[in-house]
Design a protein around this motif. Structure first.
Motif, PDB file in Angstrom:
ATOM      1  N   GLU A  21       0.727  -1.277  -0.091  1.00  0.00           N
ATOM      2  CA  GLU A  21       0.032  -0.185   0.007  1.00  0.00           C
ATOM      3  C   GLU A  21       0.808   1.264   0.098  1.00  0.00           C
ATOM      4  O   GLU A  21       0.681   2.289  -0.692  1.00  0.00           O
ATOM      5  CB  GLU A  21      -0.966   0.082   1.448  1.00  0.00           C
ATOM      6  CG  GLU A  21      -2.197  -1.071   1.169  1.00  0.00           C
ATOM      7  CD  GLU A  21      -3.229  -0.524   0.220  1.00  0.00           C
ATOM      8  OE1 GLU A  21      -3.174   0.678   0.006  1.00  0.00           O
ATOM      9  OE2 GLU A  21      -3.874  -1.245  -0.045  1.00  0.00           O
ATOM     10  N   LYS A  24       2.505   2.367  -3.507  1.00  0.00           N
ATOM     11  CA  LYS A  24       1.516   3.199  -4.338  1.00  0.00           C
ATOM     12  C   LYS A  24       1.954   4.388  -4.947  1.00  0.00           C
ATOM     13  O   LYS A  24       1.982   4.830  -5.990  1.00  0.00           O
ATOM     14  CB  LYS A  24       0.008   3.038  -4.015  1.00  0.00           C
ATOM     15  CG  LYS A  24      -0.589   1.708  -4.176  1.00  0.00           C
ATOM     16  CD  LYS A  24      -2.129   1.884  -3.748  1.00  0.00           C
ATOM     17  CE  LYS A  24      -2.632   0.423  -3.542  1.00  0.00           C
ATOM     18  NZ  LYS A  24      -4.064   0.570  -2.953  1.00  0.00           N
ATOM     19  N   ASP A  29       2.336   3.740 -11.506  1.00  0.00           N
ATOM     20  CA  ASP A  29       2.011   3.134 -12.962  1.00  0.00           C
ATOM     21  C   ASP A  29       1.716   1.872 -12.557  1.00  0.00           C
ATOM     22  O   ASP A  29       1.365   0.867 -13.525  1.00  0.00           O
ATOM     23  CB  ASP A  29       3.187   3.244 -13.828  1.00  0.00           C
ATOM     24  CG  ASP A  29       4.585   3.072 -13.279  1.00  0.00           C
ATOM     25  OD1 ASP A  29       4.717   3.146 -12.045  1.00  0.00           O
ATOM     26  OD2 ASP A  29       5.272   2.188 -14.329  1.00  0.00           O
ATOM     27  N   LYS A  30       2.222   1.369 -11.411  1.00  0.00           N
ATOM     28  CA  LYS A  30       1.776  -0.142 -10.961  1.00  0.00           C
ATOM     29  C   LYS A  30       0.731  -0.246  -9.862  1.00  0.00           C
ATOM     30  O   LYS A  30       0.493  -1.077  -9.229  1.00  0.00           O
ATOM     31  CB  LYS A  30       3.174  -0.681 -10.451  1.00  0.00           C
ATOM     32  CG  LYS A  30       4.341  -0.697 -11.459  1.00  0.00           C
ATOM     33  CD  LYS A  30       3.986  -1.633 -12.551  1.00  0.00           C
ATOM     34  CE  LYS A  30       5.341  -1.854 -13.500  1.00  0.00           C
ATOM     35  NZ  LYS A  30       5.071  -2.609 -14.666  1.00  0.00           N
ATOM     36  N   SER A  31      -0.052   0.880  -9.852  1.00  0.00           N
ATOM     37  CA  SER A  31      -1.064   0.661  -8.808  1.00  0.00           C
ATOM     38  C   SER A  31      -2.260  -0.170  -9.043  1.00  0.00           C
ATOM     39  O   SER A  31      -2.393  -0.908  -7.935  1.00  0.00           O
ATOM     40  CB  SER A  31      -1.854   2.289  -8.859  1.00  0.00           C
ATOM     41  OG  SER A  31      -2.844   2.201  -7.970  1.00  0.00           O
ATOM     42  N   ASP A  32      -2.522  -0.746 -10.171  1.00  0.00           N
ATOM     43  CA  ASP A  32      -3.408  -1.623 -10.192  1.00  0.00           C
ATOM     44  C   ASP A  32      -2.745  -2.973  -9.904  1.00  0.00           C
ATOM     45  O   ASP A  32      -3.596  -3.785  -9.373  1.00  0.00           O
ATOM     46  CB  ASP A  32      -3.994  -1.779 -11.792  1.00  0.00           C
ATOM     47  CG  ASP A  32      -4.610  -0.727 -12.400  1.00  0.00           C
ATOM     48  OD1 ASP A  32      -5.150   0.181 -11.377  1.00  0.00           O
ATOM     49  OD2 ASP A  32      -4.834  -0.343 -13.520  1.00  0.00           O
ATOM     50  N   ASP A  33      -1.523  -3.314 -10.292  1.00  0.00           N
ATOM     51  CA  ASP A  33      -1.015  -4.287 -10.002  1.00  0.00           C
ATOM     52  C   ASP A  33      -0.882  -4.574  -8.511  1.00  0.00           C
ATOM     53  O   ASP A  33      -1.040  -5.652  -7.581  1.00  0.00           O
ATOM     54  CB  ASP A  33       0.354  -4.543 -10.579  1.00  0.00           C
ATOM     55  CG  ASP A  33       0.357  -4.739 -12.155  1.00  0.00           C
ATOM     56  OD1 ASP A  33      -0.714  -5.154 -12.581  1.00  0.00           O
ATOM     57  OD2 ASP A  33       1.248  -4.232 -12.839  1.00  0.00           O
ATOM     58  N   ASP A  35      -2.763  -3.127  -6.263  1.00  0.00           N
ATOM     59  CA  ASP A  35      -3.950  -3.210  -5.788  1.00  0.00           C
ATOM     60  C   ASP A  35      -4.611  -4.810  -5.674  1.00  0.00           C
ATOM     61  O   ASP A  35      -5.018  -5.191  -4.796  1.00  0.00           O
ATOM     62  CB  ASP A  35      -5.126  -2.410  -6.191  1.00  0.00           C
ATOM     63  CG  ASP A  35      -5.141  -0.861  -5.758  1.00  0.00           C
ATOM     64  OD1 ASP A  35      -4.543  -0.714  -4.648  1.00  0.00           O
ATOM     65  OD2 ASP A  35      -5.347  -0.077  -6.707  1.00  0.00           O
ATOM     66  N   ALA A  36      -4.026  -5.366  -6.841  1.00  0.00           N
ATOM     67  CA  ALA A  36      -4.551  -6.870  -7.135  1.00  0.00           C
ATOM     68  C   ALA A  36      -3.631  -7.615  -6.088  1.00  0.00           C
ATOM     69  O   ALA A  36      -4.251  -8.778  -5.440  1.00  0.00           O
ATOM     70  CB  ALA A  36      -4.140  -7.216  -8.564  1.00  0.00           C
ATOM     71  N   ARG A  39      -5.283  -7.205  -2.654  1.00  0.00           N
ATOM     72  CA  ARG A  39      -6.741  -8.133  -2.643  1.00  0.00           C
ATOM     73  C   ARG A  39      -6.335  -9.704  -2.511  1.00  0.00           C
ATOM     74  O   ARG A  39      -7.025 -10.291  -1.451  1.00  0.00           O
ATOM     75  CB  ARG A  39      -7.559  -7.985  -3.830  1.00  0.00           C
ATOM     76  CG  ARG A  39      -8.043  -6.675  -3.840  1.00  0.00           C
ATOM     77  CD  ARG A  39      -9.285  -6.559  -5.035  1.00  0.00           C
ATOM     78  NE  ARG A  39      -8.904  -6.951  -6.288  1.00  0.00           N
ATOM     79  CZ  ARG A  39      -8.270  -6.042  -7.091  1.00  0.00           C
ATOM     80  NH1 ARG A  39      -7.834  -4.735  -6.836  1.00  0.00           N
ATOM     81  NH2 ARG A  39      -7.856  -6.607  -8.275  1.00  0.00           N
TER      82      ARG A  39
END
Length: 386
Positions: A21, A24, A29-33, A35-36, A39
């Motif tokens: 976290e 981020k 640019d890697k925020s989605d990765d 977040d995944a 999760r």
């Protein structure tokens, strides 16, 4: 993964999520990765990283995972594979060590250069380095112990020459060189012996206890502990120490005698405490003795002037000693009672009384030393060659 493993790893997983976290902002640019990843880890370990209750039980905040990781690596003295390999290759026989392991088939089913091969090779490197470090530590410890033994031998020589303070200094150096080595219990015990000679009994007790802590089967430490307590008139502790020594060395006659002396001293002490308290001055009531010996009159009928005798310091000392000894008092009363043991005309036999009192070992009597004085014998106490 079992529920038990899931629970044990939850704290680490929680800190991994917190670390991700925090990245981020640095890796937009890697925020989605990220977040995944958060999760998936949270789901795998069954927690919501935004839950305040999870924070209470799992978080080490404000210490983060990076700090914990760095501190752990430093505490364990671990390095990466390349650094370990570079250090190992500087030792001459490393290549031969790896070749020996390889011939035993350790790398047989791992392709050279693969991660599995590197893992196995890293274990070999670590094992080799541990052997090298262990040998160095053992040599260093052995060298220190040898120097300590030299200081102990020097201390023993000084002790035999009655140079007690110098001996104490040598034993202290030996202890500083090797406080927990194979012979450290002897260094402490010998220092206790030297300290007893200069009446540092309390310090000697501490040394004996340190010796026993390092070797509970070292009988001599209990013997010297008993002696130090004896000289402090702590007879109960002295008896306990001597008894423990005899449990380890049942045939030690010197300690058997010391134990009996401690028991006798304790019994005398108890006998004194059981009798009536002394006169207010703290001195024995010598008026009773004067009365028993014929009153304080001026030598009527040829009797000695008891009042004058009692003003004589030497006579006073002997009389005080006699007052402490019930058996001696009874004998004196028998002599003074005019019942056949006295001199001519019913007079007390003063020569017999004087002889009896001279044997008390007071100002006038040569009480002698050693066990006859009620003090444990020092013979054999100083010549510890171990």
């Amino acid at each position: 993964m079992s529920s038990e493993e899931n629970t044990e790893g939850r704290s680490l997983a929680y800190h991994m999520v917190q670390y991700l976290e925090a990245q981020k902002a640095k890796m937009a640019d890697k925020s989605d990765d990220l977040d995944a990843a958060v999760r998936h880890i949270s789901a795998a370990f069954g927690f919501d990283h935004n839950d305040p209750e999870i924070f209470k039980t799992e978080s080490f905040y404000p210490t983060d995972l990076k700090e914990i990781f760095s501190s752990g690596a430093e505490a364990l003295s671990v390095t990466n594979y390349n650094d370990k390999l570079e250090k190992a290759t500087q030792v001459a026989n490393f290549g031969a060590f790896v070749e020996t392991v390889s011939k035993k088939g350790y790398f047989a089913d791992a392709e050279e250069g693969s991660v599995e091969y590197l893992r196995r090779h890293a274990k070999v490197v670590t094992k080799f380095q541990n052997k090298v470090d262990g040998a160095k530590a053992s040599k260093s410890s052995s060298d220190q112990s040898a120097l300590a033994d030299e200081k102990k031998a020097e201390g023993n020589s000084l002790l035999s020459k009655k140079k007690f303070k110098e001996a104490i200094a040598c034993y202290s150096e030996a202890i500083n060189l090797s406080p927990n080595g194979p012979s450290s219990h002897i260094y402490f015990c010998n220092r206790a012996a030297a300290r007893c000679h200069i009446q540092e009994y309390r310090e000697a007790i501490v040394d004996c206890e340190d010796s026993i802590e390092r070797n509970k089967s070292y009988a001599k430490a209990y013997s010297r502990l008993g002696l130090a307590h004896f000289f402090l008139k702590e007879y109960t502790q002295s008896i306990t120490a001597y008894e423990e020594c005899l449990r380890l060395e049942p045939s030690n006659k010197s300690v058997q005698e010391s134990l009996e002396q401690a028991k006798t001293a304790k019994a005398k002490e108890q006998s004194v405490s059981d009798r009536a308290p002394p006169a207010p001055s703290g001195m024995p009531d010598l008026s009773a003795l004067a009365g028993m010996m014929g009153g304080a009159g001026g030598g009527a009928g040829g009797m000695p002037d008891i009042a004058s005798l009692m003003q004589n310091p030497q006579m006073m000392s002997m009389a005080q000693e006699m007052m402490k000894n019930p058996a001696m008092m009874q004998q004196a009363m028998s002599m003074m009672g005019g019942g056949g043991a006295g001199g001519p005309g019913g007079m007390p036999d003063m020569s017999a009384l004087a002889g009896m009192m001279g044997g008390l070992g007071g100002a006038g009597g040569g009480g002698g030393g050693g066990s006859g004085s009620g003090i444990p014998d020092f013979s054999g106490f100083s010549d510890d060659k171990k």
